[in-house]
Write an enzyme that holds these catalytic residues in place. Structure first.
Site, short mmCIF file in Angstrom:
data_model
loop_
_atom_site.label_atom_id
_atom_site.label_comp_id
_atom_site.label_asym_id
_atom_site.label_seq_id
_atom_site.Cartn_x
_atom_site.Cartn_y
_atom_site.Cartn_z
N THR A 61 -35.92 15.96 16.00
CA THR A 61 -36.44 15.70 17.34
C THR A 61 -36.54 17.03 18.08
OG1 THR A 61 -35.53 13.49 17.47
CG2 THR A 61 -35.73 14.65 19.56
N ARG A 97 -38.58 -0.13 16.44
CA ARG A 97 -37.30 0.42 16.92
C ARG A 97 -37.58 1.64 17.83
NH1 ARG A 97 -34.88 5.75 16.64
NH2 ARG A 97 -32.64 5.51 16.82
N VAL A 98 -36.94 1.65 18.99
CA VAL A 98 -37.07 2.78 19.89
C VAL A 98 -35.68 3.32 20.16
CG1 VAL A 98 -37.70 3.49 22.24
CG2 VAL A 98 -39.19 1.93 20.96
N GLY A 99 -35.50 4.64 20.02
CA GLY A 99 -34.18 5.24 20.26
C GLY A 99 -34.05 5.72 21.70
N ASP A 100 -33.30 6.79 21.87
CA ASP A 100 -33.03 7.31 23.22
C ASP A 100 -34.13 8.22 23.78
OD1 ASP A 100 -32.17 9.09 21.01
OD2 ASP A 100 -31.91 10.50 22.67
N THR A 116 -30.64 15.13 21.24
CA THR A 116 -31.11 14.73 19.91
C THR A 116 -29.94 14.14 19.14
OG1 THR A 116 -32.09 15.50 17.83
CG2 THR A 116 -30.71 17.09 19.00
N GLY A 117 -30.24 13.22 18.23
CA GLY A 117 -29.16 12.62 17.44
C GLY A 117 -29.27 11.11 17.41
N GLY A 152 -29.78 7.82 18.30
CA GLY A 152 -30.34 7.28 19.54
C GLY A 152 -29.57 6.13 20.13
N1 ASP Z 1 -32.68 10.59 18.97
C1 ASP Z 1 -33.74 10.26 18.05
C2 ASP Z 1 -33.76 8.77 17.88
O1 ASP Z 1 -32.71 8.17 17.74
C3 ASP Z 1 -33.59 10.89 16.72
C4 ASP Z 1 -33.11 12.31 16.72
O2 ASP Z 1 -32.95 12.92 17.73
O3 ASP Z 1 -32.91 12.82 15.64
O4 ASP Z 1 -34.82 8.22 17.82
#
Ligand code: ASP
Length: 322
Positions: free
Chosen positions: A183, A211-214, A233-234, A236
């Site tokens: 990300t 699916r939607v993350g953060d 990032t990480g 979500g």
């Molecule tokens: N945060 C992003 C998500 O969960 C993925 C990422 O940052 O690696 O969609």
């Protein structure tokens, strides 16, 4: 282990920080990450030196990262279970508290530009998803592209391998060593002291379509106000549970330094993941964030082996770290 900033450069204005994801970035991919960040920082620096706003700078800098195939954003994004790329992006202007975001889009080369357009729109919708977001983009003059144009060979191969894997769980994308989560994000402080934050992603590999993350969620994947700006990032689902970027910005307002706020945010995320019994390796909450305050003090923290990050401060040269 939370790795907090120890090498943050001295404060200055204008300033910008970027990230290109927090994960166990393999050696074979580190050069591409560094190259992409250097390209993006050059663009951001040129804009800020020419007097551009923080908002313009974060949007344009993230667009450069979206174009670079090393990252999980725009072209180069990971594929979902249907074998397609699905993209999310959002940004916020700290001076006006306006934000804009798109989620689950498949036909936009630069979701961050459409999010920017929503930020400037009449405020009836700040976050648009899927076909609605693409229809809006087309209506205001963006070209729709084929999903194929976002896909690179590396991700086709990864998709084929995951298809053959038994019982893959989304959280594994945030615990295994070989799953990318590049990300991208940018935060900036302009000459006039305005802050902005932007984040763009292809999400996590092999997720359920939809699916939607953060990343497109204001307060979770990005946040900016008059005191500070942050981009995360990480994992979500865990980032959203602790409103990671909003809390980090609040911590700066309450007197914490940007690196203190970053480390505290990740610790909170870990506590929540452990306390809720969320599935993950030993309850680890994997991720990272960058934070910049109104004085141009920057900081970051991450719980992963590596986080691609870099920056530029007025009077200095761009730098990158992995
Ligand atoms: N945060 C992003 C998500 O969960 C993925 C990422 O940052 O690696 O969609």
């Amino acid at each position: 282990m939370t790795s907090a900033s120890v090498e943050a450069p001295p404060p200055g204005r204008p300033a910008l920080l970027v990230h290109g994801g927090a994960w166990d970035i393999p050696l074979a991919e580190t050069d591409a990450h560094l190259e992409g960040m250097i390209e993006a920082l050059a663009r951001g620096r040129t804009l800020l030196e020419a007097g551009a706003s923080a908002l313009d700078t974060v949007a344009e800098t993230v667009a450069v990262l979206e174009s670079h195939p090393a990252f999980d954003a725009g072209r180069g994004a990971v594929l979902d279970r249907s074998g397609q790329a699905q993209l999310d992006a959002g940004l916020m202007c700290g001076a006006t508290h306006r934000w804009g975001a798109v989620a689950h889009v498949r036909r936009l080369a630069h979701p961050i530009h459409v999010a920017r357009r929503l930020l400037e729109d009449d405020g009836q919708a700040r976050l648009l998803v899927g076909a609605g977001a693409e229809a809006f983009a087309e209506e205001v003059g963006f070209d729709l592209i084929e999903n194929e144009a976002l896909i690179v060979e590396r991700e086709r191969e990864r998709f084929a391998a995951l298809q053959g894997a038994d019982g893959f769980h989304t959280s594994q994308a945030f615990s295994g060593e070989s799953h990318p989560r590049g990300t991208v994000g940018c935060i900036a402080l302009d000459e006039q002291g305005r802050l902005a934050a932007a984040t763009s992603t292809g999400g996590a590999p092999f997720v359920r379509p939809g699916r939607v993350g953060d990343s497109p969620l204001v307060g979770s994947g990005y946040y900016a106000d008059t005191e500070a700006a942050a981009s995360a990032t990480g994992w979500g689902e865990a980032i959203a549970a602790v409103l990671l970027c909003g809390r980090a910005v609040d911590a700066v307002t309450a007197g914490s330094t940007p690196e203190g706020a970053s480390a505290a945010g990740l610790d909170r995320m870990r506590q929540v993941v452990q306390g809720s019994g969320e599935r993950g390796v030993a309850g680890a909450a994997t991720g990272g964030l960058i934070v910049l305050d109104r004085h141009g003090r920057g900081g970051w923290a991450f719980t992963t082996p590596r986080m691609a990050r870099g920056g530029w401060y007025s009077g200095g040269e761009p730098w990158t770290l992995l």
